[in-house]
Design a protein around this motif. Structure first.
Motif, mmCIF file in Angstrom:
data_model
loop_
_atom_site.group_PDB
_atom_site.id
_atom_site.type_symbol
_atom_site.label_atom_id
_atom_site.label_comp_id
_atom_site.label_asym_id
_atom_site.label_seq_id
_atom_site.Cartn_x
_atom_site.Cartn_y
_atom_site.Cartn_z
ATOM 1 N N ASP A 1 -5.337 16.717 0.295
ATOM 2 C CA ASP A 1 -5.389 15.782 -0.619
ATOM 3 C C ASP A 1 -5.254 14.331 -0.306
ATOM 4 N N ALA A 2 -5.620 13.286 -0.645
ATOM 5 C CA ALA A 2 -5.351 12.003 -0.339
ATOM 6 C C ALA A 2 -5.216 11.052 -1.400
ATOM 7 N N ALA A 3 -4.324 10.373 -1.590
ATOM 8 C CA ALA A 3 -4.257 9.202 -2.653
ATOM 9 C C ALA A 3 -3.716 7.982 -1.985
ATOM 10 N N LEU B 1 0.794 -1.336 0.044
ATOM 11 C CA LEU B 1 0.042 -0.013 0.073
ATOM 12 C C LEU B 1 0.832 1.190 0.043
ATOM 13 N N LEU B 2 0.738 1.967 -1.012
ATOM 14 C CA LEU B 2 1.307 3.337 -1.275
ATOM 15 C C LEU B 2 0.298 4.245 -0.844
ATOM 16 N N TYR B 3 0.624 5.326 -0.066
ATOM 17 C CA TYR B 3 -0.578 6.367 0.177
ATOM 18 C C TYR B 3 0.245 7.609 0.567
ATOM 19 N N THR B 4 -0.442 8.726 0.527
ATOM 20 C CA THR B 4 0.033 10.186 0.972
ATOM 21 C C THR B 4 -0.444 10.493 2.528
ATOM 22 N N ASP B 5 0.259 11.683 2.675
ATOM 23 C CA ASP B 5 -0.087 12.161 4.523
ATOM 24 C C ASP B 5 -1.611 12.646 4.312
ATOM 25 N N GLY B 6 -2.173 12.834 3.428
ATOM 26 C CA GLY B 6 -3.637 13.241 3.656
ATOM 27 C C GLY B 6 -4.448 12.190 4.271
ATOM 28 N N ILE B 7 -4.101 11.017 4.076
ATOM 29 C CA ILE B 7 -5.064 9.901 4.771
ATOM 30 C C ILE B 7 -4.367 9.703 6.154
ATOM 31 N N THR C 1 -8.597 13.137 16.309
ATOM 32 C CA THR C 1 -7.739 11.953 16.390
ATOM 33 C C THR C 1 -7.540 11.799 15.022
ATOM 34 N N PHE C 2 -6.069 11.654 14.765
ATOM 35 C CA PHE C 2 -5.632 11.287 13.659
ATOM 36 C C PHE C 2 -6.250 9.555 12.796
ATOM 37 N N TYR C 3 -6.330 9.405 11.598
ATOM 38 C CA TYR C 3 -6.661 8.127 11.152
ATOM 39 C C TYR C 3 -5.891 7.286 11.182
ATOM 40 N N ALA C 4 -6.011 6.033 11.922
ATOM 41 C CA ALA C 4 -5.043 4.711 12.315
ATOM 42 C C ALA C 4 -5.213 3.920 11.295
ATOM 43 N N LEU C 5 -4.421 4.215 10.017
ATOM 44 C CA LEU C 5 -4.221 3.480 9.101
ATOM 45 C C LEU C 5 -3.913 2.105 9.297
ATOM 46 N N THR C 6 -2.826 1.900 9.976
ATOM 47 C CA THR C 6 -2.404 0.555 10.310
ATOM 48 C C THR C 6 -3.396 -0.532 10.771
ATOM 49 N N GLU C 7 -3.974 0.279 11.793
ATOM 50 C CA GLU C 7 -4.972 -0.693 12.478
ATOM 51 C C GLU C 7 -6.131 -0.722 11.479
ATOM 52 N N ARG C 8 -6.478 -0.027 10.727
ATOM 53 C CA ARG C 8 -7.610 -0.113 9.700
ATOM 54 C C ARG C 8 -7.213 -1.263 8.693
ATOM 55 N N LEU C 9 -5.874 -1.257 8.306
ATOM 56 C CA LEU C 9 -5.534 -2.465 7.449
ATOM 57 C C LEU C 9 -5.631 -3.866 8.076
ATOM 58 N N LEU D 1 -12.745 -0.019 0.811
ATOM 59 C CA LEU D 1 -13.052 0.121 2.137
ATOM 60 C C LEU D 1 -12.189 1.303 2.700
ATOM 61 N N LEU D 2 -10.894 1.376 2.234
ATOM 62 C CA LEU D 2 -10.030 2.373 2.886
ATOM 63 C C LEU D 2 -10.743 3.900 2.663
ATOM 64 N N GLN D 3 -11.243 4.063 1.162
ATOM 65 C CA GLN D 3 -11.844 5.379 0.894
ATOM 66 C C GLN D 3 -13.195 5.717 1.620
ATOM 67 N N LYS D 4 -13.809 4.867 2.050
ATOM 68 C CA LYS D 4 -15.270 4.765 2.771
ATOM 69 C C LYS D 4 -14.875 5.163 4.093
ATOM 70 N N ASP D 5 -14.061 4.276 4.705
ATOM 71 C CA ASP D 5 -13.631 4.438 5.968
ATOM 72 C C ASP D 5 -13.147 5.671 6.358
ATOM 73 N N LEU D 6 -12.241 6.287 5.475
ATOM 74 C CA LEU D 6 -11.476 7.553 5.653
ATOM 75 C C LEU D 6 -12.631 8.617 5.603
ATOM 76 N N LEU D 7 -13.363 8.608 4.880
ATOM 77 C CA LEU D 7 -14.398 9.845 4.566
ATOM 78 C C LEU D 7 -15.282 9.574 5.871
ATOM 79 N N ASP D 8 -15.677 8.450 6.498
ATOM 80 C CA ASP D 8 -16.519 8.501 7.610
ATOM 81 C C ASP D 8 -15.765 9.033 8.762
ATOM 82 N N HIS D 9 -14.282 8.693 8.876
ATOM 83 C CA HIS D 9 -13.574 9.179 10.093
ATOM 84 C C HIS D 9 -13.509 10.533 9.953
#
Length: 367
Positions: free
Chosen positions: A352-354, A299-305, A314-322, A336-344
């Motif tokens: 921006d997030a990618a 998984l490659l991602y930008t810091d917007g996530i 609270t910051f988005y906990a990417l590792t826990e979500r994965l 799932l990542l996109q939906k969960d991030l927007l809900d958060h």
């Protein structure tokens, strides 16, 4: 019959509501004593029509309301009375204002639609969609721009098929929104061109560094703030026949590797230097090599996530979500990542997030 139903619009059905209101108000006003005046309520009909209809439909309802007011005036003592004349003129003026508002709103919607179309075309040209399959890799991606009504911003990604492997880049231009699109476009063009001409990742990273610096030097002549710009990026190379991935980190969040129920961070202990810093940049962008086996997902991602915050900060906990989505394929994981991030974040990102999810498939014919 099907053609009639296909051309029927919801607004055409809803027009029955203001027409019914005009009829109801008119009948009640005619049946009540002369000193009871319900005619002014007719203005509700064009005002209501403006919520779902265009200027033509609103104007037609306004004319119908004026006609009804004239009929009421005629039956209640004649149009020549001052009270009825004032009511008719007032209804005409208000209806005209509502029609004008409808026209302006419709024109604004057309302009906004054109802007969206241009933005979508620009995204396809600058940020080309990644193919779902490249060589032995299966890929899925997402892009969320922070700027309102925008489709692209300062985040970027691209992939290039080379002899014996695949190269990808994901990056983040300093800043956000449309102001950083130009810098993102320069880096993407440089990556697509240089990926096929440089045999090593350090050579590719050096070329990208030079391209960004040249672009910033040209722009800084017109804007002094550009001198402070830079781009973080992760440049990776995945050989077709070796179960490894080579990563050059240029100040970017390190990739994450999903292997079973484990989440591994693939990156140096200290992040590298971002692109565009000139003399401050590292002389050599040395790659780090990690195992990348069949069934793994990178998984490659930008810091917007990871910098997305909820209402409590609270910051988005990417590792826990994965960890929750272990075993999912790249397409499902990204969705799932996109939906969960927007809900958060409550539906709106501050940056921006990618993200790109890459799965190495079992050995087989290479495409």
């Amino acid at each position: 019959m099907r053609q009639v139903l296909a051309s029927w619009r919801p607004g055409q059905a809803m027009v029955a509501i203001p027409v019914a209101l005009i009829m109801l108000i008119s009948v009640v006003d005619i049946l009540t004593p002369n000193y009871v005046h319900l005619g002014p309520l007719l203005v509700v009909a064009p005002a209501l029509t403006a919520s779902f209809g265009g200027p033509v439909m609103t104007g037609a309802i306004g004319v119908l309301a004026v006609v009804a007011q004239v009929v009421i005036a005629f039956l209640h003592g004649g149009i020549g009375t001052m009270n009825h004349q004032v009511q008719i003129i007032t209804l005409l003026v208000v209806s005209a204002f509502v029609v004008a508002f409808c026209y302006l709103r419709e024109r604004h919607e057309r302009q906004l639609s054109e802007v969206r179309s241009v933005s979508e075309v620009a995204q396809r040209v600058i940020l080309r969609p990644l193919p779902p399959r490249i060589g032995p890799l299966r890929i899925a991606s997402m892009y969320l721009a922070a700027a309102a009504e925008a489709r692209i911003g300062g985040d970027l990604y691209a992939a290039a098929r080379t002899v014996g492997g695949t190269r990808l880049i994901i990056g983040d231009v300093r800043g956000k929104g449309l102001a950083s699109v130009s810098d993102a476009a320069v880096l993407l063009c440089a990556f697509r061109e240089a990926s096929h001409r440089h045999s090593s990742l350090p050579g590719l990273a050096k070329h990208l560094e030079d391209s960004v610096c040249r672009n910033l030097a040209e722009l800084s002549e017109a804007d002094s703030d550009v001198a402070e710009c830079f781009v973080t990026a992760a440049i990776i190379e995945i050989p077709d026949t070796e179960p490894v991935v080579h990563v050059v980190d240029c100040g970017h969040p390190p990739p994450l590797l999903v292997r079973g129920d484990r989440i591994l961070t693939l990156g140096p202990e200290l992040p590298g230097t971002p692109l565009g810093l000139g003399e401050l940049a590292a002389a050599d962008h040395l790659p780090a090599t990690f195992a990348f086996e069949a069934g793994d997902i990178l998984l490659l991602y930008t810091d917007g996530i990871v910098e997305g915050r909820d209402r409590t900060g609270t910051f988005y906990a990417l590792t826990e979500r994965l960890r929750r989505w272990a075993g999912e394929d790249p397409v499902t994981l990204v969705a799932l990542l996109q939906k969960d991030l927007l809900d958060h974040v409550g539906g709106h990102l501050e940056d921006d997030a990618a993200a790109i999810a890459i799965e190495r498939l079992p050995a087989g014919p290479v495409r």
